[in-house]
Design an enzyme around this catalytic site. Structure first.
Site, PDB file in Angstrom:
ATOM      1  N   HIS A 119       0.844  -1.195   0.000  1.00 59.73           N
ATOM      2  CA  HIS A 119       0.000   0.000   0.000  1.00 59.73           C
ATOM      3  C   HIS A 119       0.876   1.240   0.000  1.00 59.73           C
ATOM      4  CE1 HIS A 119       0.482   1.536   4.201  1.00 59.73           C
ATOM      5  NE2 HIS A 119       0.861   0.287   4.418  1.00 59.73           N
ATOM      6  N   CYS A 120       0.274   2.353  -0.432  1.00 59.47           N
ATOM      7  CA  CYS A 120       0.934   3.659  -0.339  1.00 59.47           C
ATOM      8  C   CYS A 120       0.083   4.528   0.578  1.00 59.47           C
ATOM      9  CB  CYS A 120       1.110   4.280  -1.725  1.00 59.47           C
ATOM     10  SG  CYS A 120      -0.450   4.566  -2.600  1.00 59.47           S
ATOM     11  N   ALA A 121       0.147   5.837   0.434  1.00 58.43           N
ATOM     12  CA  ALA A 121      -0.562   6.726   1.358  1.00 58.43           C
ATOM     13  C   ALA A 121      -2.071   6.590   1.251  1.00 58.43           C
ATOM     14  CB  ALA A 121      -0.156   8.173   1.098  1.00 58.43           C
TER      15      ALA A 121
END
Length: 468
Positions: free
Chosen positions: A26-28
């Site tokens: 995942h990212c932000a």
């Protein structure tokens, strides 16, 4: 309160089950799922999951937008339902096999420069704060004048604002070695060699206070303070060279010979070949960027502000990190930031209009938080969750971004940093530009909001989409 375990289970089912998931990260804002078979994904089912603000397949990954904070909680549940996360390197290896050559190149470019951005954000904020506390109006509040500011205080602020850019080649070389499979510490030292105090300082040479060293009668050698491209190319070549040397050196001598030969050969190549050539290329890129940003009558702001979020949709927007870093390192300011801020604010204004106009409780609950996310600088929830679904709000957001960008260009706004926009971005304009910065953002939001309210959205569009 949301049941994050249930949400995670529904995501797994929507993407084809556990057996179809190769890895998860995942990212932000996004959950990034590498799937074995794209055809098994049920896109409609995934978009109907609680808290999902949009989903799309891009760059070899199925990306589901949850927004900041939420994505971390959903991701955490994957371990509890028996799906282990992949390491970053594993995801890169899997993603490297997917997408065309241009998409892979852009991903790699982002992998190199994104880890550097946080320190440049901090540096920009330091510049903004220094600009604020040294303004005459602020000093007058404390009965002071600029002459009363301590020289030691100014020196301290220079340590905060100048260090990252002085040693920028070291950061770039470190990150490039890391991405291309070399030893990051060798890349770090190579980058430090490019800014060695033993070499003529690049800024001193540019101002005429120092002369380049000349080797073999025609090769100019200087330090590369604030330079990006020479360190980037040297990092790529150096990482590959290190790999080849390590294959050929006996294990017993690897610790000694590999770093010795890599640094020796690379500093020769960097100072005598890579540096002189790509420093010129870097200057050409900067000149082209400035030409675009200096277009008369606000055209640069109008064009960039209108098309920036289209580029975000394609997923190749990380390439502009290089341009912003170059602007900051060479000019000490960033006129691009205010323009893209308006493009982001425009999408937020369009999503806000949808959220306030719709009678659908579910769409309202999606659109209003998505607009807030955009006003905090993250547009993916607004774009993919709301505006692109109905299309016309996205177009109205582009128009708002173009109009706001036009005024940002007309006013000549220049940020002290990069990577933070809209509300957080105010910290980059504390040096006397804050009121104009707020004005252009309000223009972008207002235009996008008004156009979306009048022409961009009706609940009939929502009903037709739900029925399709």
């Amino acid at each position: 309160m949301a049941d994050y375990k249930k949400i995670a289970e529904e995501v797994v089912k929507a993407v084809g089950g556990k057996n179809n998931i190769a890895s998860v990260s995942h990212c932000a804002t996004r959950l990034r799922i590498m799937v074995n078979d794209k055809e098994q994904i049920d896109e409609k089912a995934s978009e109907d999951i609680e808290l999902v603000k949009g989903a799309f397949y891009n760059s070899g990954q199925y990306q589901i937008i949850f927004g900041t904070g939420t994505v971390n909680k959903v991701y955490e549940q994957f371990r509890h339902i028996g799906i282990t996360e992949a390491s970053t390197s594993e995801q890169k290896q899997q993603a490297a096999q997917q997408g065309n050559g241009f998409q892979r190149a852009i991903r790699t470019f982002g992998d190199v420069f994104v880890p550097i951005i946080p320190v440049l954000v901090a540096t920009g904020l330091f510049m903004g704060v220094r600009g604020l506390v040294t303004q005459d109006a602020i000093l007058e509040l404390f009965g002071m004048t600029p002459d009363d500011i301590s020289a030691n205080f100014l020196l301290f602020t220079e340590v905060l604002t100048d260090t990252a850019f002085i040693f920028l080649p070291a950061l770039v070389a470190w990150s490039t070695f890391r991405v291309f499979g070399g030893s990051p510490v060798i890349g770090l030292v190579l980058g430090l060699m490019l800014v060695s105090p033993s070499l003529p300082n690049a800024w001193a040479v540019a101002s005429g206070d120092a002369n380049p060293l000349t080797f073999f009668g025609f090769i100019p050698v200087i330090g590369y303070q604030s330079s990006v491209l020479p360190a980037f190319i040297a990092g790529i070549v150096g990482a590959k060279l290190e790999q080849q040397i390590r294959k050929r050196v006996p294990d017993a001598l690897d610790l000694i010979l590999t770093p010795f030969l890599t640094l020796l050969l690379m500093i020769i190549l960097s100072l005598f070949l890579i540096g002189p050539i790509f420093h010129i290329v870097e200057e050409w890129i900067l000149a082209a960027t400035l030409f675009l940003l200096d277009l008369p009558f606000g055209l640069s702001g109008l064009i960039i502000g209108a098309v920036n979020q289209i580029i975000v949709v394609t997923g190749v927007h990380h390439i502009f990190n290089f341009m912003e870093i170059q602007l900051l390192s060479q000019l000490g300011n960033n006129p691009y930031n205010a323009i893209i801020t308006c493009s982001i604010a425009g999408q937020g204004g369009a999503a806000l209009a949808v959220g306030l106009k719709t009678r659908s409780a579910k769409l309202k609950a999606l659109a209003l938080p998505s607009s807030l996310s955009a006003f905090l600088g993250i547009t993916e929830p607004a774009i993919f969750g709301v505006n692109l679904r109905y299309f016309r709000p996205f177009i109205m957001g582009l128009i708002g971004g173009g109009v706001g960008g036009f005024f940002a260009s007309i006013f000549g706004l220049k940020a002290t940093g990069m990577a933070v926009t809209v509300i957080p971005g105010t910290l980059l304009y504390l040096n006397g530009q804050i009121l104009l910065y707020l004005l252009v953002n309000l223009i972008a939001i207002g235009v996008a909001f008004a156009l979306t309210w009048l022409f961009g959205y009706t609940d009939k569009m929502h009903e037709e989409l739900q029925g399709s």
